[in-house]
Design a protein around this motif. Structure first.
Motif, PDB file in Angstrom:
ATOM      1  N   ALA A  26       0.827  -1.205   0.000  1.00 34.24           N
ATOM      2  CA  ALA A  26       0.000   0.000   0.000  1.00 34.24           C
ATOM      3  C   ALA A  26       0.861   1.254   0.000  1.00 34.24           C
ATOM      4  O   ALA A  26       0.550   2.244  -0.675  1.00 34.24           O
ATOM      5  N   ARG A  27       1.961   1.218   0.719  1.00 31.07           N
ATOM      6  CA  ARG A  27       2.843   2.375   0.784  1.00 31.07           C
ATOM      7  C   ARG A  27       3.600   2.598  -0.530  1.00 31.07           C
ATOM      8  O   ARG A  27       4.160   3.670  -0.754  1.00 31.07           O
ATOM      9  N   LYS A  28       3.598   1.592  -1.374  1.00 28.36           N
ATOM     10  CA  LYS A  28       4.180   1.740  -2.718  1.00 28.36           C
ATOM     11  C   LYS A  28       3.126   2.146  -3.750  1.00 28.36           C
ATOM     12  O   LYS A  28       3.364   2.115  -4.953  1.00 28.36           O
ATOM     13  N   GLY A  29       1.948   2.527  -3.258  1.00 29.21           N
ATOM     14  CA  GLY A  29       0.907   3.042  -4.134  1.00 29.21           C
ATOM     15  C   GLY A  29      -0.009   1.987  -4.731  1.00 29.21           C
ATOM     16  O   GLY A  29      -0.844   2.310  -5.586  1.00 29.21           O
ATOM     17  N   LYS A  30       0.093   0.761  -4.275  1.00 26.37           N
ATOM     18  CA  LYS A  30      -0.771  -0.297  -4.780  1.00 26.37           C
ATOM     19  C   LYS A  30      -2.068  -0.348  -3.968  1.00 26.37           C
ATOM     20  O   LYS A  30      -2.062  -0.137  -2.763  1.00 26.37           O
ATOM     21  N   ARG A  31      -3.163  -0.631  -4.668  1.00 23.14           N
ATOM     22  CA  ARG A  31      -4.429  -0.815  -3.971  1.00 23.14           C
ATOM     23  C   ARG A  31      -4.477  -2.232  -3.417  1.00 23.14           C
ATOM     24  O   ARG A  31      -4.371  -3.197  -4.163  1.00 23.14           O
ATOM     25  N   VAL A  32      -4.619  -2.349  -2.102  1.00 19.82           N
ATOM     26  CA  VAL A  32      -4.491  -3.645  -1.441  1.00 19.82           C
ATOM     27  C   VAL A  32      -5.711  -3.916  -0.569  1.00 19.82           C
ATOM     28  O   VAL A  32      -6.212  -3.025   0.126  1.00 19.82           O
ATOM     29  N   LEU A  33      -6.169  -5.173  -0.606  1.00 19.04           N
ATOM     30  CA  LEU A  33      -7.205  -5.641   0.312  1.00 19.04           C
ATOM     31  C   LEU A  33      -6.623  -6.789   1.127  1.00 19.04           C
ATOM     32  O   LEU A  33      -6.102  -7.757   0.566  1.00 19.04           O
ATOM     33  N   LEU A  34      -6.696  -6.666   2.442  1.00 20.71           N
ATOM     34  CA  LEU A  34      -6.283  -7.744   3.337  1.00 20.71           C
ATOM     35  C   LEU A  34      -7.536  -8.397   3.905  1.00 20.71           C
ATOM     36  O   LEU A  34      -8.380  -7.726   4.502  1.00 20.71           O
ATOM     37  N   VAL A  35      -7.668  -9.697   3.698  1.00 21.51           N
ATOM     38  CA  VAL A  35      -8.817 -10.445   4.205  1.00 21.51           C
ATOM     39  C   VAL A  35      -8.350 -11.282   5.388  1.00 21.51           C
ATOM     40  O   VAL A  35      -7.518 -12.174   5.238  1.00 21.51           O
ATOM     41  N   ASP A  36      -8.879 -10.981   6.560  1.00 21.04           N
ATOM     42  CA  ASP A  36      -8.479 -11.656   7.794  1.00 21.04           C
ATOM     43  C   ASP A  36      -9.460 -12.796   8.065  1.00 21.04           C
ATOM     44  O   ASP A  36     -10.609 -12.555   8.451  1.00 21.04           O
ATOM     45  N   ILE A  37      -9.023 -14.045   7.857  1.00 16.16           N
ATOM     46  CA  ILE A  37      -9.897 -15.184   8.165  1.00 16.16           C
ATOM     47  C   ILE A  37      -9.343 -16.002   9.334  1.00 16.16           C
ATOM     48  O   ILE A  37      -9.733 -17.153   9.532  1.00 16.16           O
ATOM     49  N   ASP A  38      -8.458 -15.399  10.100  1.00 16.09           N
ATOM     50  CA  ASP A  38      -7.947 -16.001  11.330  1.00 16.09           C
ATOM     51  C   ASP A  38      -8.830 -15.522  12.482  1.00 16.09           C
ATOM     52  O   ASP A  38      -8.936 -14.312  12.718  1.00 16.09           O
ATOM     53  N   SER A  39      -9.475 -16.438  13.193  1.00 14.48           N
ATOM     54  CA  SER A  39     -10.424 -16.050  14.234  1.00 14.48           C
ATOM     55  C   SER A  39      -9.772 -15.279  15.382  1.00 14.48           C
ATOM     56  O   SER A  39     -10.472 -14.622  16.164  1.00 14.48           O
ATOM     57  N   THR A  75      -8.689   1.115   6.301  1.00 11.45           N
ATOM     58  CA  THR A  75      -7.783   1.049   7.446  1.00 11.45           C
ATOM     59  C   THR A  75      -7.142   2.414   7.679  1.00 11.45           C
ATOM     60  O   THR A  75      -7.427   3.381   6.966  1.00 11.45           O
ATOM     61  N   ILE A  76      -6.243   2.458   8.642  1.00 13.82           N
ATOM     62  CA  ILE A  76      -5.530   3.694   8.943  1.00 13.82           C
ATOM     63  C   ILE A  76      -4.442   3.967   7.916  1.00 13.82           C
ATOM     64  O   ILE A  76      -3.811   5.029   7.942  1.00 13.82           O
ATOM     65  N   ILE A  77      -4.214   3.043   6.990  1.00 11.56           N
ATOM     66  CA  ILE A  77      -3.157   3.187   5.983  1.00 11.56           C
ATOM     67  C   ILE A  77      -3.778   3.493   4.623  1.00 11.56           C
ATOM     68  O   ILE A  77      -4.688   2.775   4.175  1.00 11.56           O
ATOM     69  N   LEU A  78      -3.315   4.512   3.970  1.00  7.13           N
ATOM     70  CA  LEU A  78      -3.791   4.881   2.637  1.00  7.13           C
ATOM     71  C   LEU A  78      -3.596   3.718   1.673  1.00  7.13           C
ATOM     72  O   LEU A  78      -2.555   3.060   1.687  1.00  7.13           O
ATOM     73  N   ASN A  79      -4.596   3.452   0.857  1.00  8.58           N
ATOM     74  CA  ASN A  79      -4.587   2.395  -0.178  1.00  8.58           C
ATOM     75  C   ASN A  79      -4.827   0.988   0.373  1.00  8.58           C
ATOM     76  O   ASN A  79      -4.839   0.039  -0.409  1.00  8.58           O
ATOM     77  N   LEU A  80      -5.004   0.860   1.682  1.00  9.89           N
ATOM     78  CA  LEU A  80      -5.179  -0.467   2.267  1.00  9.89           C
ATOM     79  C   LEU A  80      -6.561  -0.605   2.907  1.00  9.89           C
ATOM     80  O   LEU A  80      -6.911   0.135   3.821  1.00  9.89           O
ATOM     81  N   ASP A  81      -7.344  -1.558   2.403  1.00 10.19           N
ATOM     82  CA  ASP A  81      -8.630  -1.914   2.987  1.00 10.19           C
ATOM     83  C   ASP A  81      -8.507  -3.278   3.655  1.00 10.19           C
ATOM     84  O   ASP A  81      -7.583  -4.045   3.367  1.00 10.19           O
ATOM     85  N   ILE A  82      -9.472  -3.578   4.510  1.00 14.37           N
ATOM     86  CA  ILE A  82      -9.449  -4.870   5.205  1.00 14.37           C
ATOM     87  C   ILE A  82     -10.862  -5.418   5.356  1.00 14.37           C
ATOM     88  O   ILE A  82     -11.824  -4.650   5.516  1.00 14.37           O
ATOM     89  N   VAL A  83     -10.970  -6.725   5.266  1.00 16.46           N
ATOM     90  CA  VAL A  83     -12.182  -7.436   5.685  1.00 16.46           C
ATOM     91  C   VAL A  83     -11.834  -8.072   7.029  1.00 16.46           C
ATOM     92  O   VAL A  83     -11.031  -9.008   7.083  1.00 16.46           O
ATOM     93  N   PRO A  84     -12.396  -7.567   8.130  1.00 14.84           N
ATOM     94  CA  PRO A  84     -11.985  -8.050   9.453  1.00 14.84           C
ATOM     95  C   PRO A  84     -12.539  -9.428   9.775  1.00 14.84           C
ATOM     96  O   PRO A  84     -13.515  -9.892   9.175  1.00 14.84           O
ATOM     97  N   SER A  85     -11.924 -10.055  10.764  1.00 12.66           N
ATOM     98  CA  SER A  85     -12.351 -11.366  11.226  1.00 12.66           C
ATOM     99  C   SER A  85     -13.173 -11.220  12.502  1.00 12.66           C
ATOM    100  O   SER A  85     -13.409 -10.113  13.003  1.00 12.66           O
TER     101      SER A  85
END
Length: 250
Positions: A26-39, A75-85
């Motif tokens: 994300a800090r390199k300007g890439k659009r990123v999605l992090l999917v958290d499937i760890d309980s 998220t708190i980071i530009l370009n980074l979204d998350i699907v929370p667990s």
């Protein structure tokens, strides 16, 4: 590209690697999605300051158990979204074991609907070979397997390699092993010997980059930050930057 970050054993640096790779891209300007499937939801707790206010139906639980669209949060980071667990995700194996309607594709169906919005989608898998892990592998293009020093840590690779093979044969013929990532390395004989055995056993499949055992990672997460925000010059931050270059040529 969808990449799962997996390990059969907990405490090997899997979630730290998931957060660091996502934040670094994300800090390199890439659009990123992090999917958290760890309980255990550790990625979610680090990246979402309001995580304790998030309801069950606003997490990946709703996608896996109720077949709802992915609940994506900034998220708190530009370009980074998350699907929370969610902690109740730990109960999903019971339902998925008895389900008969393409139980391995629940995550894939929803990721396919959003993947054109992102350059990279990373999946933080649970530290177990469960139906959640099978869902992640079925949805992924590649898998990074995180390994730490130690006999049991190395032994766990055999089973996760078997799961990769089975998912490739049954559900996702295009799935590839991105490589084994050696993390939590230090100067001990145990660490050096473990890395040597790993490289000899899986020649050509181990990343050149090694992630050091570094308190900055722990301290960053304690302060709900990624390591690049906390200390961009730390050994861990420099190692993950190197890994991103090795993995993505960035």
């Amino acid at each position: 590209m969808v990449i799962s970050i997996a390990s059969q054993k907990g405490g090997v640096g899997k979630t730290s690697s998931s957060i660091s790779l996502a934040a670094g891209l994300a800090r390199k300007g890439k659009r990123v999605l992090l999917v958290d499937i760890d309980s255990q939801s550790n990625s979610s707790k680090v990246l979402l300051p309001n995580y304790t206010q998030i309801q069950k139906n606003q997490t990946i639980y709703a996608t896996i158990l109720e077949r709802s669209p992915l609940p994506i949060h900034e998220t708190i980071i530009l370009n980074l979204d998350i699907v929370p667990s969610h902690i109740l995700l730990s109960n999903t194996d019971v339902e998925l074991t008895t389900a008969i309607d393409h139980r391995e594709e629940r995550l894939k169906r929803e990721l396919d609907a959003v993947r054109d919005r992102y350059d990279y989608i990373l999946v933080d898998c649970p530290p177990a070979l469960s139906w959640l892990t099978v869902n992640a592998f079925t949805a992924s293009d590649k898998v990074i397997v995180v390994v730490a020093p130690g006999y049991f840590e190395l032994d766990s690779i055999v089973q996760i390699s078997k799961t990769l093979k089975e998912v490739r044969e049954l559900f996702n013929s295009h799935l590839e092993l991105a490589g084994f990532l050696f993390a939590m390395a230090d100067s001990t004989v145990n660490s050096r010997t473990s890395l040597q055995i790993l490289r000899q056993t899986y020649t050509g499949s181990v990343f050149n980059t090694v992630i050091p055992r570094n308190t900055d990672l722990r301290d960053a997460h304690f302060n709900r930050q990624d390591v690049f925000s906390f200390n961009p010059k730390s050994p861990a931050a420099l190692a993950y930057t190197k890994l991103i270059g090795e993995l993505f040529d960035l």
